[in-house]
Design a protein around this motif. Sequence first.
Motif, PDB file in Angstrom:
ATOM      1  N   ALA A   1       0.862  -1.186   0.000  1.00 36.91           N
ATOM      2  CA  ALA A   1       0.000   0.000   0.000  1.00 36.91           C
ATOM      3  C   ALA A   1       0.893   1.229   0.000  1.00 36.91           C
ATOM      4  N   LEU A   2       0.452   2.302  -0.632  1.00 34.10           N
ATOM      5  CA  LEU A   2       1.243   3.535  -0.619  1.00 34.10           C
ATOM      6  C   LEU A   2       1.373   4.029   0.823  1.00 34.10           C
ATOM      7  N   THR A   3       2.502   4.620   1.110  1.00 41.11           N
ATOM      8  CA  THR A   3       2.620   5.269   2.420  1.00 41.11           C
ATOM      9  C   THR A   3       1.744   6.522   2.401  1.00 41.11           C
TER      10      THR A   3
ATOM     11  N   GLN B   1       3.338   9.112   0.257  1.00 41.50           N
ATOM     12  CA  GLN B   1       3.196   8.864  -1.181  1.00 41.50           C
ATOM     13  C   GLN B   1       1.792   9.241  -1.647  1.00 41.50           C
TER      14      GLN B   1
ATOM     15  N   ASP C   1      13.711  10.963   0.006  1.00 43.18           N
ATOM     16  CA  ASP C   1      14.973  10.313   0.307  1.00 43.18           C
ATOM     17  C   ASP C   1      15.132   9.051  -0.545  1.00 43.18           C
ATOM     18  N   VAL C   2      16.366   8.575  -0.666  1.00 43.85           N
ATOM     19  CA  VAL C   2      16.587   7.321  -1.376  1.00 43.85           C
ATOM     20  C   VAL C   2      15.702   6.243  -0.760  1.00 43.85           C
TER      21      VAL C   2
ATOM     22  N   LYS D   1       9.752   6.919  -4.949  1.00 39.69           N
ATOM     23  CA  LYS D   1       9.348   7.958  -5.893  1.00 39.69           C
ATOM     24  C   LYS D   1       8.880   7.365  -7.218  1.00 39.69           C
ATOM     25  N   THR D   2       9.455   6.189  -7.572  1.00 35.55           N
ATOM     26  CA  THR D   2       9.157   5.639  -8.891  1.00 35.55           C
ATOM     27  C   THR D   2       7.670   5.340  -9.059  1.00 35.55           C
ATOM     28  N   VAL D   3       7.079   4.780  -8.040  1.00 34.05           N
ATOM     29  CA  VAL D   3       5.672   4.411  -8.179  1.00 34.05           C
ATOM     30  C   VAL D   3       4.806   5.676  -8.250  1.00 34.05           C
TER      31      VAL D   3
ATOM     32  N   TRP E   1       4.995  -2.987 -13.994  1.00 40.92           N
ATOM     33  CA  TRP E   1       3.714  -2.478 -13.514  1.00 40.92           C
ATOM     34  C   TRP E   1       2.701  -2.244 -14.645  1.00 40.92           C
TER      35      TRP E   1
ATOM     36  N   PRO F   1       8.889   3.684   3.301  1.00 45.87           N
ATOM     37  CA  PRO F   1       7.963   2.556   3.423  1.00 45.87           C
ATOM     38  C   PRO F   1       8.279   1.750   4.675  1.00 45.87           C
ATOM     39  N   PRO F   2       7.280   1.125   5.260  1.00 46.96           N
ATOM     40  CA  PRO F   2       7.511   0.388   6.503  1.00 46.96           C
ATOM     41  C   PRO F   2       8.389  -0.844   6.261  1.00 46.96           C
TER      42      PRO F   2
ATOM     43  N   ARG G   1      11.603  -1.258   6.698  1.00 45.35           N
ATOM     44  CA  ARG G   1      13.022  -1.085   6.357  1.00 45.35           C
ATOM     45  C   ARG G   1      13.834  -1.157   7.637  1.00 45.35           C
TER      46      ARG G   1
ATOM     47  N   ASP H   1      18.258  -1.044  -7.545  1.00 40.86           N
ATOM     48  CA  ASP H   1      17.447  -1.566  -6.452  1.00 40.86           C
ATOM     49  C   ASP H   1      17.567  -3.088  -6.364  1.00 40.86           C
TER      50      ASP H   1
ATOM     51  N   ARG I   1      17.455  -2.035   1.517  1.00 43.69           N
ATOM     52  CA  ARG I   1      16.210  -1.992   0.750  1.00 43.69           C
ATOM     53  C   ARG I   1      15.355  -3.223   0.998  1.00 43.69           C
TER      54      ARG I   1
HETATM   55  P1  ADP Z   1      13.428   5.987  -4.730  1.00 42.02           P
HETATM   56  O1  ADP Z   1      12.561   7.007  -4.095  1.00 42.02           O
HETATM   57  O2  ADP Z   1      14.782   5.937  -4.148  1.00 42.02           O
HETATM   58  O3  ADP Z   1      13.435   6.116  -6.235  1.00 42.02           O
HETATM   59  P2  ADP Z   1      12.138   3.521  -5.356  1.00 42.02           P
HETATM   60  O4  ADP Z   1      11.009   4.097  -6.099  1.00 42.02           O
HETATM   61  O5  ADP Z   1      13.218   2.876  -6.131  1.00 42.02           O
HETATM   62  O6  ADP Z   1      12.755   4.585  -4.379  1.00 42.02           O
HETATM   63  O7  ADP Z   1      11.546   2.513  -4.286  1.00 42.02           O
HETATM   64  C1  ADP Z   1      12.375   1.703  -3.519  1.00 42.02           C
HETATM   65  C2  ADP Z   1      11.732   0.369  -3.289  1.00 42.02           C
HETATM   66  O8  ADP Z   1      10.604   0.514  -2.435  1.00 42.02           O
HETATM   67  C3  ADP Z   1      11.206  -0.273  -4.549  1.00 42.02           C
HETATM   68  O9  ADP Z   1      11.491  -1.636  -4.474  1.00 42.02           O
HETATM   69  C4  ADP Z   1       9.719  -0.022  -4.473  1.00 42.02           C
HETATM   70  O10 ADP Z   1       8.976  -0.979  -5.189  1.00 42.02           O
HETATM   71  C5  ADP Z   1       9.458  -0.104  -2.995  1.00 42.02           C
HETATM   72  N1  ADP Z   1       8.292   0.644  -2.523  1.00 42.02           N
HETATM   73  C6  ADP Z   1       7.835   1.814  -2.997  1.00 42.02           C
HETATM   74  N2  ADP Z   1       6.763   2.223  -2.302  1.00 42.02           N
HETATM   75  C7  ADP Z   1       6.554   1.296  -1.318  1.00 42.02           C
HETATM   76  C8  ADP Z   1       5.591   1.143  -0.263  1.00 42.02           C
HETATM   77  N3  ADP Z   1       4.639   2.055  -0.063  1.00 42.02           N
HETATM   78  N4  ADP Z   1       5.687   0.067   0.531  1.00 42.02           N
HETATM   79  C9  ADP Z   1       6.663  -0.843   0.341  1.00 42.02           C
HETATM   80  N5  ADP Z   1       7.587  -0.766  -0.634  1.00 42.02           N
HETATM   81  C10 ADP Z   1       7.539   0.280  -1.463  1.00 42.02           C
END
Ligand code: ADP
Length: 729
Positions: free
Chosen positions: A301-303, A306, A330-331, A335-337, A373, A485-486, A488, A590, A619
């Motif tokens: 689920a999105l944080t 997000q 932050d890294v 952000k990608t999603v 996706w 995201p939770p 970590r 990643d 990660r």
């Molecule tokens: P960055 O912001 O550094 O670009 P990424 O988009 O690469 O981060 O995301 C890092 C990892 O976290 C990816 O594997 C992604 O699928 C995963 N991710 C993204 N959003 C969540 C979320 N809400 N819960 C769990 N994992 C997530």
Amino acid sequence: MTPSPSDKHAGDGAPAATGAPAADEPGLDQIPITGLKRVGPKLAERLDKLGIASVADLLFHLPARYQDRSRLRPLRELRDGDEALVEGVVTDAAIAQGRRRSLKVWLQDDTGGGLMLRFFHFSRAQMEGMRVGQRLRCFGEVRQGPQTLEMIHPEVQYQIADEPGAIGQGVAVDAPLTPIYPSTEGMQQITWRGLTDQALALLTAHPAALADLVPAAVAAPLGLPPLHEAIRTVHRPPAEAPVTALVERTHPACLRLAFDEMLAHQLALRRLRNQRRHLAAVPLAGDASLRRRLLASLPFALTGAQARVVDEIARDIGRPRPMMRLLQGDVGSGKTVVGALAALQAVECGRQVALMAPTELLAEQHRKSLSGWLAPLGIEVAWLSGRHKGAERAAVLARLASGAAPVIVGTHALFQQDVVFAGLGLVIIDEQHRFGVHQRMALREKGAGEGRLPHQLIMTATPIPRSLAMAVYADLDLSVIDELPPGRTPITTVAVPDSRRDEVIERVRRACAAGRQAYWVCTLVEESEALQAQAADDTAADLRERLQGLRIGLVHGRVKAAEREPVMAAFAAGELDLLVATTVIEVGVDVPNASLMIIENPERLGLAQLHQLRGRVGRGSVESYCVLLYHAPLTAAARERLDILRRETSGFAIADADLRMRGAGEVLGTRQAGMAAFRLADPLRDKDLVLAAQRGADRMLQDVSPAGTARITALIHRWLGGREDYGRV
Ligand code: ADP
Ligand code: MG
């Protein structure tokens, strides 16, 4: 007849007649630099390259720093990196043969502190002047040598009185504070001082010839000195000026100029922003059908953060004005999603999306995430990089031009002239600090058909404190993902000297034996990709020999993309245990099972870059480690950087620390941030001034009279030179 400015100020170079300025007295911005003594065509050309054409331009070429020769520093108090004036008696002098012949001179002062002077070139006369028992006064930079603090090739004053100077007191030695100007090849500080002396003489004669472009109503409440006085103080600090305040730029004169500079930045950025309000874009409202399907298919689920930024972006691109938004996170913040959801919104509206990444590696990874996706939703993700050639490239271009490809991921190859879109609605740029402004502009123009611009989303993991972001990205809207995201696990960071390299290698062996994967990052100061590659090659060879049985891959900028991809893929699939790489892996990669990161010579990198690198691990759910394998001795600054990295895990905390250590100008240097650097303002340090500059800009922009507008343009020009365009979007 009024003599032309050059007539007036050429010749013997005497400043213009003193007395009250005549009404037709030319402003200093009207007097060409060639009107000063000793400025011939060659020097004029050099100055022109620095954007200095008039005497006023020269006055705004401010000292980068000062040398403090105003007091003698006790030797005991010296630190690595200090620039100091010291005095002491020679206790020993010897010629060392070593790798390079050098003269070593030991100095001791009355506080009992010691310092070694070291000369690689020296005459007999110099040696004579530094015999045991002689009292010397030296000025130079203090460095940590192998045994003790050293000054290499200090300026030495040999014949000084036997009476010791009063250490720590403001003894009248040399000049009070010596300005050091930012320079260019072939221009000595003495030349700069000579030129600014002349310009300051003109200013003193006619303070009014330098127009104060800040309205009194804006400047007066600050209680800071008038412009001409501030300029004079900063160029030639008077003997009684508080040294620390000037060096740390908290002196009212510095603050006045910093205020003007921030005001000019605010005005430039707000102008851009206002211009954008009059531009049109295709509103991308969308019916949420694709977005809902993607959200349902995600394994997470999105944080909250997000979800919030997704919403901000969705509303923004639904409007008929081009979005220009910076997404900070932050890294690993995901952000990608967020980018993928924005992309789907555009696709729902039948528009095309281009996602650009700064490196092929990162673009490849984005293509993979996005197709993972989007393919299940029936959306093809096209791909264009520098290595697509000939028929393959033509096929991709045709699909873009016809609109058959709704989403494309690529590198800067997407900027090329012959890349044409059928209907580009949204541009997403990842890790924006690697892109120049020109590239952003080129891409925007690609969507400029029908007089409408695409929306732009810029994603960056370079966190900037909000106050600073407001000052430097005033033309952008800001969305921040301030939550990870939770699940970590935090990364444990340790610093280990490279004398313990064997232990670190052993640690890699153990981690890999336990089924984990590791990165080994080689760094080099040299920008040269070839040298970087060489270092990585050598390290990989060494590690392969010492870690037999482990599967070791190698990627660097010189490995062809076609060969790199399978290596990366193998690492991601767990078919390699250890990946040796240069900093090309800095962004984006990643691999959740990778839990150990070794960074060689981390002292050579900046905090932001180290934090980015470290973000490659941590990660997954396993506990991760980052080993900073440094080369001793560390400078004080490097030690502090590594300490910060060990202590802090949040990118924002690290960015804050980075700013404190380096100043905003450097952090936001043109190269890193695609933004013009500040000359002397520091929005982090001068927080109150940021607010005042914002209010001042509002006030000035309310004056829409031609005179008011001209004043704003002149102020922007004064501080940003030809760079007003830098943030144009
Ligand atoms: P960055 O912001 O550094 O670009 P990424 O988009 O690469 O981060 O995301 C890092 C990892 O976290 C990816 O594997 C992604 O699928 C995963 N991710 C993204 N959003 C969540 C979320 N809400 N819960 C769990 N994992 C997530
Ligand atoms: Mg990313």
